[in-house]
Each structure stands twice: as structure tokens, then as C-alpha cells.
Scaffold this motif. Structure first.
Motif, PDB file in Angstrom:
ATOM      1  N   TYR A   1     -12.904 -24.726 -14.098  1.00 24.72           N
ATOM      2  CA  TYR A   1     -11.672 -25.359 -13.611  1.00 24.72           C
ATOM      3  C   TYR A   1     -11.500 -25.018 -12.132  1.00 24.72           C
ATOM      4  CZ  TYR A   1     -10.506 -26.033 -18.526  1.00 24.72           C
ATOM      5  OH  TYR A   1     -10.521 -26.405 -19.838  1.00 24.72           O
ATOM      6  N   LYS A   2     -11.214 -26.019 -11.336  1.00 21.05           N
ATOM      7  CA  LYS A   2     -11.051 -25.829  -9.890  1.00 21.05           C
ATOM      8  C   LYS A   2      -9.571 -25.941  -9.525  1.00 21.05           C
ATOM      9  CE  LYS A   2     -14.067 -27.401  -6.964  1.00 21.05           C
ATOM     10  NZ  LYS A   2     -14.897 -28.288  -6.091  1.00 21.05           N
ATOM     11  N   VAL A   3      -9.114 -24.978  -8.709  1.00 19.70           N
ATOM     12  CA  VAL A   3      -7.728 -24.970  -8.233  1.00 19.70           C
ATOM     13  C   VAL A   3      -7.762 -25.063  -6.702  1.00 19.70           C
ATOM     14  CG1 VAL A   3      -5.516 -23.735  -8.215  1.00 19.70           C
ATOM     15  CG2 VAL A   3      -7.072 -23.500 -10.170  1.00 19.70           C
ATOM     16  N   PRO A   4      -7.594 -26.253  -6.106  1.00 17.12           N
ATOM     17  CA  PRO A   4      -7.687 -26.397  -4.643  1.00 17.12           C
ATOM     18  C   PRO A   4      -6.453 -25.831  -3.935  1.00 17.12           C
ATOM     19  CG  PRO A   4      -7.114 -28.487  -5.640  1.00 17.12           C
ATOM     20  CD  PRO A   4      -7.364 -27.536  -6.779  1.00 17.12           C
ATOM     21  N   GLN A   5      -6.650 -25.504  -2.657  1.00 22.04           N
ATOM     22  CA  GLN A   5      -5.561 -24.937  -1.874  1.00 22.04           C
ATOM     23  C   GLN A   5      -4.485 -25.968  -1.569  1.00 22.04           C
ATOM     24  OE1 GLN A   5      -6.885 -23.228   1.820  1.00 22.04           O
ATOM     25  NE2 GLN A   5      -4.932 -22.237   2.258  1.00 22.04           N
ATOM     26  N   PHE A   6      -4.882 -27.232  -1.394  1.00 23.39           N
ATOM     27  CA  PHE A   6      -3.929 -28.308  -1.100  1.00 23.39           C
ATOM     28  C   PHE A   6      -4.119 -29.429  -2.112  1.00 23.39           C
ATOM     29  CE2 PHE A   6      -4.848 -26.328   3.032  1.00 23.39           C
ATOM     30  CZ  PHE A   6      -3.568 -25.937   3.397  1.00 23.39           C
ATOM     31  N   ASN A   7      -3.018 -30.137  -2.401  1.00 20.08           N
ATOM     32  CA  ASN A   7      -3.113 -31.268  -3.304  1.00 20.08           C
ATOM     33  C   ASN A   7      -3.500 -32.530  -2.524  1.00 20.08           C
ATOM     34  OD1 ASN A   7      -0.785 -32.108  -1.987  1.00 20.08           O
ATOM     35  ND2 ASN A   7       0.580 -31.519  -3.654  1.00 20.08           N
ATOM     36  N   HIS A   8      -3.505 -33.678  -3.206  1.00 23.11           N
ATOM     37  CA  HIS A   8      -3.941 -34.917  -2.554  1.00 23.11           C
ATOM     38  C   HIS A   8      -2.968 -35.376  -1.479  1.00 23.11           C
ATOM     39  CE1 HIS A   8      -1.302 -36.076  -5.896  1.00 23.11           C
ATOM     40  NE2 HIS A   8      -1.006 -37.147  -5.188  1.00 23.11           N
ATOM     41  N   ASN A   9      -1.749 -34.825  -1.468  1.00 22.61           N
ATOM     42  CA  ASN A   9      -0.778 -35.139  -0.408  1.00 22.61           C
ATOM     43  C   ASN A   9      -0.812 -34.115   0.729  1.00 22.61           C
ATOM     44  OD1 ASN A   9       0.298 -37.420  -1.737  1.00 22.61           O
ATOM     45  ND2 ASN A   9       1.585 -36.101  -3.026  1.00 22.61           N
TER      46      ASN A   9
ATOM     47  N   LYS B   1     -15.562 -22.903  -0.598  1.00 20.68           N
ATOM     48  CA  LYS B   1     -15.043 -23.583   0.590  1.00 20.68           C
ATOM     49  C   LYS B   1     -15.822 -24.869   0.798  1.00 20.68           C
ATOM     50  CE  LYS B   1     -13.870 -22.832   5.449  1.00 20.68           C
ATOM     51  NZ  LYS B   1     -13.895 -21.883   6.597  1.00 20.68           N
ATOM     52  N   SER B   2     -15.092 -25.968   0.901  1.00 25.99           N
ATOM     53  CA  SER B   2     -15.738 -27.268   1.045  1.00 25.99           C
ATOM     54  C   SER B   2     -16.390 -27.403   2.420  1.00 25.99           C
ATOM     55  CB  SER B   2     -14.703 -28.385   0.847  1.00 25.99           C
ATOM     56  OG  SER B   2     -15.263 -29.639   1.139  1.00 25.99           O
ATOM     57  N   ASP B   3     -17.583 -27.939   2.440  1.00 26.47           N
ATOM     58  CA  ASP B   3     -18.279 -28.173   3.709  1.00 26.47           C
ATOM     59  C   ASP B   3     -17.753 -29.410   4.423  1.00 26.47           C
ATOM     60  OD1 ASP B   3     -19.897 -25.979   3.225  1.00 26.47           O
ATOM     61  OD2 ASP B   3     -21.412 -27.173   2.165  1.00 26.47           O
ATOM     62  N   VAL B   4     -17.011 -30.243   3.710  1.00 27.46           N
ATOM     63  CA  VAL B   4     -16.529 -31.503   4.295  1.00 27.46           C
ATOM     64  C   VAL B   4     -15.225 -31.290   5.048  1.00 27.46           C
ATOM     65  CG1 VAL B   4     -15.807 -33.865   3.791  1.00 27.46           C
ATOM     66  CG2 VAL B   4     -17.657 -32.801   2.468  1.00 27.46           C
ATOM     67  N   ASP B   5     -14.212 -30.778   4.356  1.00 31.66           N
ATOM     68  CA  ASP B   5     -12.898 -30.627   4.979  1.00 31.66           C
ATOM     69  C   ASP B   5     -12.471 -29.175   5.154  1.00 31.66           C
ATOM     70  OD1 ASP B   5     -12.482 -29.968   2.348  1.00 31.66           O
ATOM     71  OD2 ASP B   5     -11.286 -31.740   1.868  1.00 31.66           O
ATOM     72  N   GLY B   6     -13.306 -28.224   4.701  1.00 28.93           N
ATOM     73  CA  GLY B   6     -12.991 -26.810   4.886  1.00 28.93           C
ATOM     74  C   GLY B   6     -11.917 -26.273   3.968  1.00 28.93           C
ATOM     75  N   ILE B   7     -11.500 -27.035   2.953  1.00 36.44           N
ATOM     76  CA  ILE B   7     -10.452 -26.603   2.037  1.00 36.44           C
ATOM     77  C   ILE B   7     -11.035 -25.642   1.000  1.00 36.44           C
ATOM     78  CG2 ILE B   7      -8.819 -27.361   0.273  1.00 36.44           C
ATOM     79  CD1 ILE B   7      -8.423 -29.915   1.795  1.00 36.44           C
TER      80      ILE B   7
END
Length: 493
Positions: free
Chosen positions: A50-58, A120-126
């Protein structure tokens, strides 16, 4: 006998095995074997992720990510992680651990073993937290485990509440960076009219309890303040006092680092609830906006203050500071964009007494009447200037008050000189205007007259002091009286 010999051989076999395992436990080889075993288990889909991102789609902060971070950094197991960051705390002897990227932290809940990894995403750094849990354990403890995380993180927040100051950066991957907010100002220490201070305190207290009231009105639960007044009158200290009183984090927006209107909206979206959003020197920015082409337009600023984007989030307080609001467009000042206007004037005698009590511990002094008289005659200084004088002379209250009197009297003298110079310039403008294009210069006669006036003003002050002293009778003979009379006749003629 055969059975006995079998036991002996088995013990002899276990001894080298024990030493081999002990050796492996002190090397990285065992760690590599465990990693390989986990990879083998993952291949057969025994675990679920399960992935919990730092920011949501907004692009708003995911509160679950923040709570998981608090929870994991409090675990004793973080010390046994493959790689852990060490930081010093607010106190000199405090050391705390923080989870590092791409390394795992293990946890156990109701006999279920789970692990967390930061990616850490290589695309957006999130950044994102990735939970690995066995499928059999997931059905049994998943919801209870996350409820446990939320409960523990809330307790940690209450126990270690620390106000943070966020500053916007000019980078794409990381827009806000935070540091501990250690400003010591409180509403009790801020020098302000007592009645006004009580009104502001009451307004803030009422705001904290008004969530249902705002929702019933169909309005966003936010409040906006305008603090205006000359430099050094305590606006920044009052912002800090508001943050302390509300226990809100502070977001200080540097408009020079904002790329455009969309970037300003994105910054607002990435602020969290229970925050104090500050834009300082708004009047200077508005003046630059009308004279030059700035990154953020007036329309973008107005939308930031009360547009649709400002409604994406609640329990926020917006604070704008200005040196003066006389030349500011009324569109910026209207209710809804600015709810409360608070004026911060230069120091008067009442504020001076508060400063003397705070800085020097003096409530009454024999020099107070003299200070009051100078204030009434037009003397004025900012609380910052008077406060600095008192700090420099705090070992001697009398010397501090005398220094304040000297500074106030200098201010009165300078104002008087400026007024006379302006009057002489306006009266002699016909004689002093020369050359093409209507350029105006001071004539030497006017400058000389100003200097003479300053000398005369000093003599008049000296004479007024002498009049206040009791006259001393002197014996006069006839000749001296006749000389005096003749002198008066010459003056009258």
C-alpha cells in the motif's frame, strides 16, 4: 551405547553450526540472505503493498502521510533500520531518529509483522510511504493497525506540539521548507492599547469555536487581518503573538519567489489547516504591481485572498502587513478579503509607560511628566526605537529615560525645522525658481534664514528655562538704572 554416541555426534555437529551462525550474524551476509528471502516471498505474492503519497491529486498535503511519519519516527525499531538519520532536538541533549529514503522500518502489531519504506518519485520528487503486509495479516489487522497509528500520532502531536515557520522556495520539487518557530512574543508582551488587545484576543477565541457557525452561513472557516502602520511599530511581533495564541504554524510567503498566479495558488493549496498565512509589506508589492510588470497580477492576488482556491482548506488565518493603506485599491480592502483592520501607530505616552514597565521595570518616575510634555508637543518615535534605547541603558532607568527625552526632543526639533523650511520655500518660491522646465532650487538666503531660525529657536528655549527659575534681586544704583533706561529707549526707537 549407540544412542549415547548419536547424541554426542549431534552435539559436536551443533557446535560448529552455532559458531558459523554467530559469525554470520556479525556480518552483512546474513542480512543479504534475509533480503533474498523477502524477495522470494514477494515473488509468490504472499505480501500486499500500500502506498501513502505525501500529496493528494489536488497537491494538498496528505495528513495520513504526516501521521505515519510521526508514528514511525517514534518507534524503537527505527534504530535497527538499515539507514537512519540523526538530528538534534530543540534541547541541546535531545537526539532523535528519522526514517531515510529507500530503507525499511519493521513494526509488529497483534503478532502481525509489517515493514515501511520511503520511496521518492523520479518524476515529480514526491515522497511516499510503502507498507508491506502479508495478505493473511491484512484481513485480520489492517483497519485496527491504521487506527492505532492515528491514535499514537495524535498523542505525539499533543505531547510535542511545536510551531513551525514555513518559507516558500523557488524550486519545483519542494515548495515549502520549515524551521522551528521560536519567536517568544505573546499577546501579553505585545505593546498595544489594552482595550484593542482584548478585542483581538476575543475575536481569535471566537474564531476557534466557530466552525459550525461558518458552515451554517455557507462561508469558509477563515479569518483575515490587516496590520498597518509605520516600520518598527510591532506588526511582526503581533503576528508571532497570534501564532502563539492560536498554536498555528506560520506560512511566510515571499512574493519575489512566486513565479505567476498559478504558482501562488499552488502554494496556497499546499498549506495545511490550522495555519497562519502571512504576506508582509503588501502595499509595497501593490505599488510595484502598478508601476512595473510583476510575476503575480492584481487579479491573482485577489483570487488568493478570497477566490475559489482559498476555499480549499479551512481553519486558516490570513495576515497582511502594510506601512500605510491610504493609496491601496479599495478592491483589496473590502470585507471578505480583509475582515479586521488593526492600526499600529507610533509610540504615545501610554505606550511609552508600558514599554518602561516592560523593559525597565519602572511604573512611575520623576521624569515621566517631562516625557509626557514632549509627546504633547509633537514628539514621536517608534516603539522599536524607544525599546532599543531602553535595552541599551537597562542598567540605569534614569539614564534610559533621559536618553529617550533627548531622542524625542531631537525629533521635535527636526520636525520644526522641516516645517519652517517648507514655509520659507513656499513663500519664496517666486524668487527661488530659475532655469528651464520649472526646476526649483533653494536660494542661499533661504538656507541662511533656516540656520538663523534654529539659533533663535535655541535661544527661545534657553529663555523659557530662565523664566521658570526664580528671579534673584540685585541692587541697582542710579547710574545703572539710567543706563538701563537709555538702553530700553534705544531698543524701542
Amino acid at each position: 551405547m549407540v544412542r549415547f554416541m548419536g547424541v554426542v555426534y549431534f552435539i559436536l555437529f551443533l557446535i560448529p553450526v552455532f559458531y558459523v551462525l554467530r559469525f554470520l550474524s556479525k556480518t552483512s551476509l546474513l542480512h543479504m540472505l534475509l533480503k533474498s528471502w523477502q524477495s522470494l516471498i514477494d515473488r509468490f505474492h504472499v505480501c500486499q503493498f500500500y502506498k501513502v503519497p505525501q500529496f493528494n491529486h489536488n497537491f494538498q498535503e496528505n495528513q495520513l502521510y504526516r501521521k505515519i511519519s510521526l508514528y514511525l519516527n517514534s518507534l524503537p525499531n527505527i534504530e535497527d533500520s538499515d539507514f537512519t538519520n540523526l538530528f538534534s532536538g530543540s534541547k541541546s541533549n535531545d537526539i532523535f531518529f528519522q526514517h531515510d529514503n529507500n530503507h525499511s522500518v519493521c513494526d509488529t502489531f497483534l503478532s502481525a509483522k509489517v515493514s515501511w519504506t520511503i520511496e521518492k518519485s523520479d518524476v515529480d520528487g514526491i515522497r511516499s510511504y510503502v507498507l508491506r503486509i502479508k495478505k493473511s495479516d491484512k484481513r485480520r489487522v489492517f483497519r485496527q493497525y491504521f487506527q492505532h497509528i492515528l491514535t499514537v500520532s495524535d498523542d505525539i502531536e499533543q505531547r510535542n506540539k511545536e510551531i513551525k515557520l514555513y518559507m516558500n522556495l523557488a524550486t519545483e520539487n519542494e515548495r515549502w521548507r520549515s524551521v522551528p518557530f521560536t519567536h517568544p512574543a505573546t499577546l501579553d508582551t505585545v505593546v498595544m492599547d489594552t482595550e484593542l488587545k482584548n478585542k483581538v484576543r476575543s475575536d481569535l477565541e471566537q474564531f476557534l469555536k466557530s466552525k459550525q457557525y461558518y458552515h451554517r452561513l455557507g462561508r469558509v472557516w477563515k479569518r483575515s487581518f490587516l496590520l498597518y502602520g509605520p516600520s518598527g511599530t510591532g506588526k511582526t511581533s503581533f503576528v508571532a503573538a497570534m501564532a502563539r495564541f492560536l498554536s498555528y504554524d506560520v506560512y511566510d510567503i515571499d512574493m519575489s519567489k512566486v513565479v505567476d498566479d498559478s504558482d501562488l495558488k499552488m502554494l496556497l493549496l499546499q498549506t495545511k489547516s490550522k495555519s497562519l498565512i502571512v504576506v508582509e509589506d503588501l502595499d509595497r508589492y501593490l505599488t510595484e504591481n502598478t508601476t512595473t510588470s510583476t510575476a503575480v497580477s492584481l487579479s491573482g492576488l485577489l483570487n488568493f485572498m478570497d477566490g475559489i482556491v482559498s476555499s480549499c482548506g479551512e481553519e486558516r488565518v490570513l495576515v497582511f502587513t502594510m506601512n500605510g493603506k491610504d493609496h491601496v485599491d479599495g478592491l483589496v480592502m473590502r470585507p471578505g478579503r480583509v475582515d479586521v483592520h488593526i492600526h499600529f501607530p507610533l509610540c504615545d505616552f501610554s505606550a511609552f509607560k508600558s514599554l518602561a514597565n516592560t523593559y525597565l521595570g519602572v511604573k512611575e518616575h520623576k521624569l515621566f511628566p517631562q516625557v509626557e510634555e514632549i509627546f504633547q508637543s509633537g514628539g514621536s518615535l517608534s516603539p522599536a526605537v524607544i525599546g532599543e534605547i531602553m535595552i541599551s541603558n537597562r542598567s540605569s532607568p534614569s539614564r534610559a529615560l533621559k536618553s529617550v527625552i533627548t531622542a524625542l526632543q531631537t525629533d521635535v526639533d527636526n520636525k520644526t525645522t522641516v516645517k519652517v523650511a517648507q514655509a520659507l520655500t513656499s513663500s519664496g518660491s517666486g524668487r527661488s525658481e530659475e532655469g528651464e522646465g520649472g526646476s526649483t532650487v533653494f536660494c542661499r538666503e533661504s538656507v541662511h534664514t533656516v540656520r538663523e531660525f534654529r539659533k533663535l529657536y535655541g535661544l527661545l528655549r534657553l529663555g523659557s528655562r530662565r523664566k521658570e527659575e526664580p528671579p534673584v534681586p540685585l541692587p541697582l544704583d542710579r547710574s545703572s538704572s539710567e543706563k538701563e533706561g537709555s538702553r530700553h529707549e534705544r531698543i524701542i526707537v
